[in-house]
Write an enzyme that holds these catalytic residues in place. Structure first.
Site, short mmCIF file in Angstrom:
data_model
loop_
_atom_site.label_atom_id
_atom_site.label_comp_id
_atom_site.label_asym_id
_atom_site.label_seq_id
_atom_site.Cartn_x
_atom_site.Cartn_y
_atom_site.Cartn_z
N ARG A 34 2.58 -15.48 49.35
CA ARG A 34 2.89 -16.51 48.35
C ARG A 34 3.77 -15.89 47.27
NH1 ARG A 34 -1.58 -20.15 47.68
NH2 ARG A 34 -0.07 -21.46 46.61
N LYS B 135 -13.37 -23.24 45.27
CA LYS B 135 -12.56 -24.45 45.38
C LYS B 135 -13.22 -25.51 46.25
CE LYS B 135 -8.47 -21.55 44.86
NZ LYS B 135 -7.38 -20.88 45.59
N PRO C 155 -5.33 -27.88 41.75
CA PRO C 155 -6.67 -27.41 42.11
C PRO C 155 -6.84 -25.89 42.21
CG PRO C 155 -5.57 -28.21 44.09
CD PRO C 155 -4.59 -28.25 42.98
N GLU C 156 -7.31 -25.25 41.15
CA GLU C 156 -7.93 -23.93 41.30
C GLU C 156 -9.40 -24.16 40.94
OE1 GLU C 156 -5.70 -20.51 39.99
OE2 GLU C 156 -3.79 -21.47 40.38
#
Length: 262
Positions: free
Chosen positions: A252, A52, A2-3
């Site tokens: 990240r 999103k 999911p982007e």
DNA sequence: ATAATATGGTGAT
DNA sequence: TCACCCTATTATC
């Protein structure tokens, strides 16, 4: 998965497959039982994606879905047993959808929708999105550009794959302070995001490598050949053969080519 | 069998 | 900066 492209594609696919007829809505897992009961028998009148976030309008009640890291919204193939993990099941006569592992699945008041979307940065996939706001937000940030691209308040819909890939394509070092980008670099990032996310919607997956670099059309690329840098640490850069580097940026993992991006 | 990992985000420290 | 949430798949004993 999911982007932003995933969510926009979902909005489109949910709307086209569920039509406008009354639906059966359940929560096999039980954690959304009350909400499902409210939605059962209603029809979907609109599906809207903002970055999103996914909003489904059931002709009154509005459902807010955010897939988070591991959430999936998919059509079960065949008609086997319904897994216990399905938070939300929506079906009409011919189509069923299963939502599993979402970060968010709840009914919201109409006002809450704008509360959420007002806080988001511009979404390159939405009509009328304001690139100037993106450029201005970057100019105010001293954080690394790779961190800024993940910040949904600066630009909505970019995730960890796209941010690494965009910075490679534009030849920008991920740790460059966002405010140090030239305006033309910031605008180029926006234009790239728009084009890439659109392609992501079309292909329903992320393919950033150009036909030139790949030697074949983007839709036909194998998974391993679809990206320039993401998760390719230690492997040769597709452009210059320098080893791809991995590091933590904005909490990240990020990947880049130390030679192409400086 | 058990652990590690994942394209995300939140809330506590 | 961390712990944590949610699920599925892959890697490691």
């Amino acid at each position: 998965m999911p982007e932003g492209h995933t969510i926009h594609r979902l909005a489109r696919d949910l709307a086209s497959t569920l039509g406008t007829e009354p639906l059966q809505v359940t929560s096999p897992q039980g954690r959304f039982a009350d909400g499902a009961a409210d939605l059962d028998g209603r029809s979907l009148v609109q599906a809207d994606a903002w970055g999103k976030h996914l909003f489904l309008d059931f002709d009154g009640p509005r459902l807010h879905v955010h897939l988070g890291l591991i959430g999936k919204f998919r059509r079960p193939r065949g008609d086997g047993p319904i897994p216990d993990s399905v938070r939300l099941r929506i079906e009409n006569g011919d189509t069923a959808w299963h939502l599993t592992g979402p970060q968010t699945c709840r009914l919201v008041e109409p006002g809450e929708v704008s509360e959420i979307t007002d806080k988001l940065g511009p979404d390159p996939l939405r009509r009328g999105a304001r690139p100037d706001r993106f450029v201005e937000a970057l100019a105010r940030r001293r954080a690394p550009i790779a961190a800024a691209l993940l910040d949904q308040n600066i630009i909505a819909g970019i995730g960890n794959v796209y941010r690494a890939e965009f910075l490679f394509i534009e030849g920008i070092d991920p740790v460059t302070p966002a405010a140090n980008l030239r305006p033309d670099q910031a605008l180029a990032l926006w234009d790239l995001a728009k084009a890439q996310l659109r392609q992501g919607v079309r292909l329903n997956r992320i393919v950033t490598v150009s036909a030139d670099d790949a030697g074949s059309p983007p839709g036909r690329l194998r998974r391993a050949d679809a990206l320039y840098v993401y998760k390719r640490e230690g492997r040769p850069c597709r452009r210059c053969a320098t080893e791809i580097t991995i590091g933590q940026v904005g909490g990240r993992s990020c990947w880049w080519c130390p030679s192409c991006q400086s």
